[in-house]
Design an enzyme around this catalytic site. Structure first.
Site, PDB file in Angstrom:
ATOM      1  N   TYR A  63       5.395  62.171 -29.256  1.00 30.91           N
ATOM      2  CA  TYR A  63       4.489  62.620 -30.320  1.00 30.91           C
ATOM      3  C   TYR A  63       4.008  64.049 -30.084  1.00 30.91           C
ATOM      4  CZ  TYR A  63       4.156  57.663 -31.695  1.00 30.91           C
ATOM      5  OH  TYR A  63       4.429  56.376 -32.085  1.00 30.91           O
ATOM      6  N   SER A 159       8.607  48.988 -27.797  1.00 26.56           N
ATOM      7  CA  SER A 159       8.621  49.270 -29.229  1.00 26.56           C
ATOM      8  C   SER A 159      10.075  49.097 -29.648  1.00 26.56           C
ATOM      9  CB  SER A 159       8.129  50.694 -29.508  1.00 26.56           C
ATOM     10  OG  SER A 159       8.166  50.974 -30.893  1.00 26.56           O
TER      11      SER A 159
END
Length: 261
Positions: A63, A159
């Site tokens: 990110y 994830s």
């Protein structure tokens, strides 16, 4: 909002704050482009999230500047459940993946420094889509579990990108899975059902179809999506990313109504 069990000793709000937009605006799949927020905007959004009862923060090395920016702001560390990831990096506009033992340990150590903390509540493997190969043949899961025993990590998971990979993660002893589920995409429903049956945690990503609320429909697409998702008993928390304080307030208001809080 009443907290839910991520593990026996980690309680999280039913909504989590996703922070990809805090640090990265390249190579994302949102319908509209955006500028990275100022420090003041982030401070305001984090303060508002806290006041609204949100304690789960979702971030990742992929990110961009997100971890570093959060580390300067989460001064009341004990009040937050911080979830970050390993396996994917994003530099110069491109993602790269490394699930080796050495890369995993270095990634965790880097996240600890960036987030200015001596432990991480949850680390998820940031899958490139080859879930089963990563879990079975790469060094990442064993390394994370070793670091969990050493006290650097409280919970471990993935994830995931596939149902098979998520179910395997539960079999291999992972505490949590992050799966995709919304009214336009239900392929990963078996993951939610397995989570409920096995009393494992499942976090939901892309609840609003990566910002494409028009695809969800209904008089209020937010209500449509959250009502649909929370109808599944296995859901622990829904991670939503926004830079708009009004959207955040509305998301919490709807979630509370849906959950009867």
């Amino acid at each position: 909002m009443e907290k839910r069990a991520l593990t026996s000793d980690i309680l999280v709000s039913p909504l989590g704050l996703g922070t990809v937009k805090f640090g990265r605006n390249q190579g994302v799949k949102y319908p509209k482009g955006f500028e990275l927020p100022s420090d003041q905007q982030i401070d305001h959004l984090l303060g508002l999230a806290f006041d609204l009862g949100i304690n789960l923060i979702d971030t990742a090395p992929a990110y961009g500047l997100s971890e570093e920016r959060l580390g300067k702001r989460l001064l009341n560390r004990q009040e937050w459940v911080i979830e970050t990831k390993v396996g994917e990096s994003f530099e110069k506009g491109e993602s790269s993946f490394d699930f080796s033992t050495d890369a995993t340990r270095l990634s965790v150590e880097r996240s600890l420094r960036r987030l200015k903390t001596d432990y991480l509540d949850l680390i998820l493997i940031h899958s490139d889509g080859n879930d089963e190969k990563i879990l079975k043949y790469e060094g990442v899961l064993d390394t994370l579990m070793q670091m969990q025993q050493q006290g650097y990590i409280r919970a471990v998971g993935i994830s995931s990108k596939t149902v098979e990979g998520a179910l395997l993660a539960y079999e291999l002893g992972c505490d949590a899975v992050m799966a995709t589920y919304n009214p336009t995409y239900t392929d990963e429903l078996p993951v939610l059902e397995a989570a409920a049956k096995q009393h494992k945690a499942v976090l939901i990503k892309k609840a609003f179809a990566s910002g494409h609320l028009d695809k969800i429909g209904g008089a209020d697409p937010v209500e449509q999506a959250l009502g649909f998702i929370f109808a599944q008993q296995g859901v622990t928390s829904v991670v939503l990313g926004t830079l708009n304080p009004d959207h955040l307030r509305h998301n919490v208001q709807v979630a509370k109504a849906v959950l009867g809080a």
